[in-house]
Design an enzyme around this catalytic site. Structure first.
Site, PDB file in Angstrom:
ATOM      1  N   CYS A 281      45.145  19.091  -2.584  1.00  0.00           N
ATOM      2  CA  CYS A 281      44.005  18.876  -1.901  1.00  0.00           C
ATOM      3  C   CYS A 281      43.972  18.914  -0.478  1.00  0.00           C
ATOM      4  O   CYS A 281      43.933  20.058   0.057  1.00  0.00           O
ATOM      5  CB  CYS A 281      43.584  17.409  -2.472  1.00  0.00           C
ATOM      6  SG  CYS A 281      41.578  17.471  -2.863  1.00  0.00           S
TER       7      CYS A 281
ATOM      8  N   GLU B  44      47.584  15.184 -10.950  1.00  0.00           N
ATOM      9  CA  GLU B  44      47.741  13.819 -11.449  1.00  0.00           C
ATOM     10  C   GLU B  44      46.560  13.219 -12.027  1.00  0.00           C
ATOM     11  O   GLU B  44      46.743  12.170 -12.803  1.00  0.00           O
ATOM     12  CB  GLU B  44      48.464  13.166 -10.170  1.00  0.00           C
ATOM     13  CG  GLU B  44      47.304  12.392  -9.410  1.00  0.00           C
ATOM     14  CD  GLU B  44      46.475  13.444  -8.507  1.00  0.00           C
ATOM     15  OE1 GLU B  44      45.350  12.820  -7.759  1.00  0.00           O
ATOM     16  OE2 GLU B  44      46.819  14.355  -8.185  1.00  0.00           O
TER      17      GLU B  44
ATOM     18  N   HIS C 246      43.449  17.851  -8.423  1.00  0.00           N
ATOM     19  CA  HIS C 246      44.366  16.967  -8.491  1.00  0.00           C
ATOM     20  C   HIS C 246      44.993  16.981  -9.930  1.00  0.00           C
ATOM     21  O   HIS C 246      44.529  16.425 -10.939  1.00  0.00           O
ATOM     22  CB  HIS C 246      43.383  15.674  -8.558  1.00  0.00           C
ATOM     23  CG  HIS C 246      43.135  15.072  -7.178  1.00  0.00           C
ATOM     24  ND1 HIS C 246      43.786  14.170  -6.295  1.00  0.00           N
ATOM     25  CD2 HIS C 246      41.933  15.772  -6.256  1.00  0.00           C
ATOM     26  CE1 HIS C 246      43.282  14.245  -5.159  1.00  0.00           C
ATOM     27  NE2 HIS C 246      41.961  14.862  -5.136  1.00  0.00           N
TER      28      HIS C 246
END
Length: 374
Positions: A258, A346, A344
């Protein structure tokens, strides 16, 4: 009942447009920030505590917020990071066996102003058409002129450095100190779930403040480096960009997510720009150009890197693209174990289609260690 006597509230946009609602609970006052929207159906607690959202007024497009309460294990930082919440229906009562608190109580503890009963479909449509802009949410509904004057003083997100507001003040460690691999992570707004993913892959992480130099990060003698997600405009992060440049000179494995992806691009001379209204949600479609496969991803960013400059760069290859607007969603450096993505992997919240990127990072680290050994 409390919601029968709630105060009137409003949202005043920078262009003078007003939407009306009611204050959540008994809280009064005003909150300023850039208004944006997230399309996720779940994951509001993770969204509210994500450092990447620092200073933003969050509009949730899901009609019901708060219905499953909150849980202490579902935070992505040590506090709420959004500036304020705007929603359609706020649930004062929750029904989830694993919840340990209501959302109302959670917001009260974090001193966050929230307003509900807003026509969020109309508001989101307006933002989508006119772009993200500064706004104020307030219970001071009879002071429009005063709110306009205060709102005019709020700095624009374009050019705003916010990483320093959310970064750790001192280095800290995460994971098992006896792990096989060591990672130096630059915290420009890092989410806890990123650290969890690295720790689960046998990594011991030392997390450094946003303005740390490469020399300081190298003292940990890491096997790889990580550039985190975070809020605001990447261009003012001159020290972070310089640190990334120095890491690149070493040829060490590097992974950026990001804001870290944008910092990596700037370190390679690729410019960034503020998007019309950004990407925020947990259902964004990405195409992996290396495999031809699609991914549904979690995204949260208001800036992107310049595609034409990336395509023209001799040392950088585009690896992922966003299928909605064809913005660059991932890059890698040719001949170096360096890559980054604009989304993202994660998740938290969101799908797990992209967790393989952490495995890819670890594979780069293992290969680099083998090369060093020989």
């Amino acid at each position: 009942m409390k919601y029968q006597t709630r105060k009137k509230a409003l949202i005043l946009l920078a262009d003078g447009t007003i939407f009306y609602g009611k204050a959540v609970g008994g809280k009064e006052g005003s909150a300023f920030g850039e208004v944006c929207f997230n399309t996720g159906m779940t994951g509001y607690q993770e969204i509210f505590t994500d450092p990447s959202y620092f200073g933003q007024l969050m509009v949730t497009t899901n009609a019901h917020i708060g219905n499953y309460g909150t849980n202490v294990d579902e935070v992505e930082s040590d506090s709420v990071k959004i500036a304020g919440l705007i929603c359609r229906n706020f649930s004062y009562h929750h029904s989830r066996y694993s919840a340990d608190d209501s959302l109302e109580s959670f917001l009260d503890k974090n001193n966050l102003l929230a307003i509900s009963d807003v026509d969020t479909r109309a508001l989101v449509s307006y933002i989508r058409d006119h772009g993200a802009m500064n706004a104020v949410i307030s219970t001071d509904v009879d002071n429009i002129d005063g709110l306009k004057k205060q709102l005019a003083e709020v700095p624009d997100m374009n050019g705003l450095e916010l990483a320093s507001k959310v970064s750790t003040k001192e280095p800290y460690f995460f994971g098992d100190e006896n792990a096989t691999y060591k990672i130096s992570a630059l915290d420009i707004g890092i989410k806890k779930n990123i650290l969890r993913h690295l720790a689960e892959r046998d990594c011991y992480i030392k997390v450094f403040p946003y303005d740390t130099t490469y020399e300081e990060m190298a003292t940990f003698n890491p096997d790889g480096y990580f550039l985190s997600n975070g809020p605001g405009d990447p261009e003012p992060l001159t020290q972070s960009i310089a640190t990334a440049k120095d890491i690149l000179q070493t040829g060490a494995p590097l992974f950026g997510i990001c804001l870290g992806h944008q910092v990596l691009a700037l370190a390679n001379g690729i410019s960034t720009y503020k998007m019309h209204n950004g990407h925020r949600g947990i259902n964004h479609p990405i195409k992996n150009l290396l495999t031809g496969k699609g991914e549904i991803t979690s995204q949260n960013h208001g800036f992107a890197i310049n595609r034409e400059e990336t395509e023209a760069h001799g040392d950088v290859e585009i690896t992922h693209v966003h299928l909605n607007d064809h913005t660059v969603a991932g890059i890698r450096l040719k001949g170096k174990p360096v890559f980054s993505v604009q989304y993202h992997p994660e998740a938290s919240p969101g799908p797990h289609d992209a967790t393989y990127l952490f495995d890819q990072f670890l594979e780069n680290i293992k290969n680099a260690k083998l090369e060093k050994a020989h």
